[in-house]
Write an enzyme that holds these catalytic residues in place. Structure first.
Site, PDB file in Angstrom:
ATOM      1  N   LYS A 236       0.849  -1.187   0.000  1.00 42.18           N
ATOM      2  CA  LYS A 236       0.000   0.000   0.000  1.00 42.18           C
ATOM      3  C   LYS A 236       0.888   1.242   0.000  1.00 42.18           C
ATOM      4  O   LYS A 236       1.911   1.281   0.683  1.00 42.18           O
ATOM      5  CB  LYS A 236      -0.894  -0.045   1.244  1.00 42.18           C
ATOM      6  CG  LYS A 236      -1.881   1.089   1.407  1.00 42.18           C
ATOM      7  CD  LYS A 236      -2.681   0.853   2.694  1.00 42.18           C
ATOM      8  CE  LYS A 236      -3.677   1.955   2.969  1.00 42.18           C
ATOM      9  NZ  LYS A 236      -4.427   1.701   4.234  1.00 42.18           N
TER      10      LYS A 236
ATOM     11  N   SER B 190      -9.284   2.012   3.794  1.00 48.83           N
ATOM     12  CA  SER B 190      -8.420   2.721   2.865  1.00 48.83           C
ATOM     13  C   SER B 190      -7.521   1.791   2.048  1.00 48.83           C
ATOM     14  O   SER B 190      -6.858   2.251   1.108  1.00 48.83           O
ATOM     15  CB  SER B 190      -7.543   3.728   3.627  1.00 48.83           C
ATOM     16  OG  SER B 190      -6.688   3.076   4.532  1.00 48.83           O
TER      17      SER B 190
ATOM     18  N   SER C  91      -9.518  -0.140   7.938  1.00 50.80           N
ATOM     19  CA  SER C  91      -8.982  -0.078   6.577  1.00 50.80           C
ATOM     20  C   SER C  91      -8.432  -1.388   6.036  1.00 50.80           C
ATOM     21  O   SER C  91      -8.106  -1.471   4.852  1.00 50.80           O
ATOM     22  CB  SER C  91      -7.885   0.995   6.494  1.00 50.80           C
ATOM     23  OG  SER C  91      -8.448   2.268   6.647  1.00 50.80           O
TER      24      SER C  91
END
Length: 486
Positions: free
Chosen positions: A89, A165, A189
């Site tokens: 990420k 997220s 997330s």
């Protein structure tokens, strides 16, 4: 696990069939590579082929360095996951020499000076990191629709959110680009996109995975780990990164044995408390209510003691108090960026949600911040008492199945906040209290959208969660379910 089928490409080259690549999880791929049934280079090319086939449709991966990855894959590698392709990420897991935008145009030209400790740990495990995944600006939303990189689409239905997220990581795994990808979780997330994309996602205990070189990971609310298709991949990846770094402000109880070994252990007869509440707002959708009810019945059929339970009083106060802490950290980050730039942060620098929270922070004092933490920590003690009576608590991960793109960020800030809380009412509280929590893909709607259910254990209780998840993976397998995109 079956072996790869090779087929000719150009002179002297071979490639593996996509159907073979998609069949294997990370642990399975590592085993094939270790036994030399297939090479790391061949597996990487299968991942790249998959990336090129599906990423234009879902926008999960926003950066790649294939030349470096191919050079790594061509070298002899050690580690339990040697040769397995991997994505990180674009937040916290900095890769030296790579851009690190955190989904924001305010940082879009930043380049990481060195690997973050978690990336170094992934490399020691033998993973071949070849790209970065999309996220909302600064990881602040439950949907991955940043202005900078554009929306990530859900492989189960490209008109819907992949969650946030860590939506880019979840979409990449669901679409088969990689069997597992790095993720982080400060308010759900990991669990939100895992539920949206039909995957397994575990948020570890506070302090289980270091946030170094950052100081504290959002006052301990944030946690790094991964989103995976299989339970054992999650366990193997957590084993690879759960060593503390010098100076970490939080620490989790030490594990008794490798988490991968826990997946093979019988969970025994667990005391399970379940709830059909939407903790923060509204009520659960019929699909989420049905998922919890079916899971409770499944647990009872497996011999567990199951009964309804209510969360401790004071949840609303703890959630309200978290606003001061979140706003304070956003303000600290943006003020630090302003110092680097030599000018104040302007409204045009960031998205409306981020700027609204930045402005909101100006109304809090240092006393507000400390008093808010006290309220949150008091609720954490109450939650610990509940989890002293139950081995796990079962709840819905989300308030509804994945919603259409635009719903969570398309309204005015106030209205969007109400919609957002209704979508993710059950995840944030366990970031505040610090216990490990996992979303398990045990249900699907009539029209084929995934619905995750959430399990929470006491602080340091990842072993119980892995044992239970492995049992559920056998009792109600999900690996054969594939998105429409595949």
């Amino acid at each position: 696990m079956t072996a790869f089928t090779r087929r000719p490409r150009n002179a002297g080259e071979v490639e593996v069939k996509q159907s073979d690549y998609l069949e294997h999880d990370a642990v399975g791929l590592a085993g094939l590579i270790a036994r030399r049934e297939v090479s790391a280079a061949e597996v990487l090319e299968a991942a790249v082929e998959r990336l090129e086939a599906v990423n234009p449709s879902i926008n999960a991966v926003i950066y790649t360095d294939l030349a470096a990855a191919r050079a790594e894959a061509g070298q002899a590698r050690a580690g339990p996951l040697a040769g397995v392709p991997f994505l990180v990420k674009d937040y916290a897991a900095h890769v030296g020499g790579w851009p690190t935008s955190a989904g924001s145009r305010l940082y879009q030209h930043e380049v990481a000076a060195a690997d973050a400790p978690i990336v170094s740990a992934y490399r020691r495990a033998g993973l071949v990191i070849f790209g970065k995944t999309n996220l909302p600006e600064l990881g602040l939303d439950a949907t991955t629709e940043p202005d900078l990189h554009g929306p990530t689409r859900n492989p189960w239905d490209v008109a819907r959110t992949a969650g946030g997220s860590s939506g880019g990581s979840a979409a990449a795994v669901a679409a088969g680009i990689v069997p597992a990808a790095h993720a982080s979780d400060a308010g759900g997330s990991i669990r939100i996109p895992a539920s949206c994309c039909g995957l397994f996602g575990l948020k570890p205990s506070r302090g289980r995975v270091s946030f170094a070189p950052a100081s504290d990971g959002l006052a301990g609310f944030d946690a790094q780990h991964a989103i995976t298709r299989s339970v054992r991949d999650s366990a193997a990846l957590l084993d690879a990164v759960c060593s503390p770094e010098l100076g970490d402000p939080y620490s989790a109880p030490p594990r008794q044995r490798p988490f991968l070994e826990e997946c093979a252990r019988d969970p025994g007869r667990l005391r399970v408390g379940f709830t059909t509440e939407a903790f923060e707002a509204g009520a659960l959708s019929p699909e989420c209510l049905a998922a919890v009810a079916r899971t409770a019945s499944l647990l009872a059929s497996l011999g567990h003691q199951v009964e309804e339970v209510a969360l401790p009083a004071g949840l609303d106060g703890a959630v309200a108090a978290s606003g001061a802490v979140l706003a304070g950290h956003i303000a600290a980050d943006l003020d630090a960026r302003a110092e680097q730039l030599g000018r104040p942060i302007a409204e045009a620098d960031v998205e409306p949600l981020t700027f609204a929270r930045y402005q909101h922070a100006q109304g809090y004092s240092a006393s507000d911040y400390v008093r808010s933490l006290r309220v949150i920590h008091a609720y954490g003690r109450a939650m610990a008492q509940l989890l002293d009576r139950y081995d796990v608590v079962l709840a819905s991960t989300l308030g509804s199945p994945p919603v259409p793109l635009g719903v969570l960020r398309g309204a005015a800030p106030g209205a969007a906040g109400i919609v957002r809380r209704a979508f993710m009412p059950n995840t944030r509280i366990f970031n505040l209290t610090g216990q490990p929590a996992m979303s398990v893909p045990l249900a699907w709607t009539d029209d084929g959208l995934p619905v995750g259910v959430q399990f929470v254990a006491a602080m340091g209780g990842e072993a119980i969660l892995f044992r239970l998840a492995a049992q559920l993976e056998v009792a109600a397998p999900w690996a054969s379910r594939r998105p429409r995109l595949i």
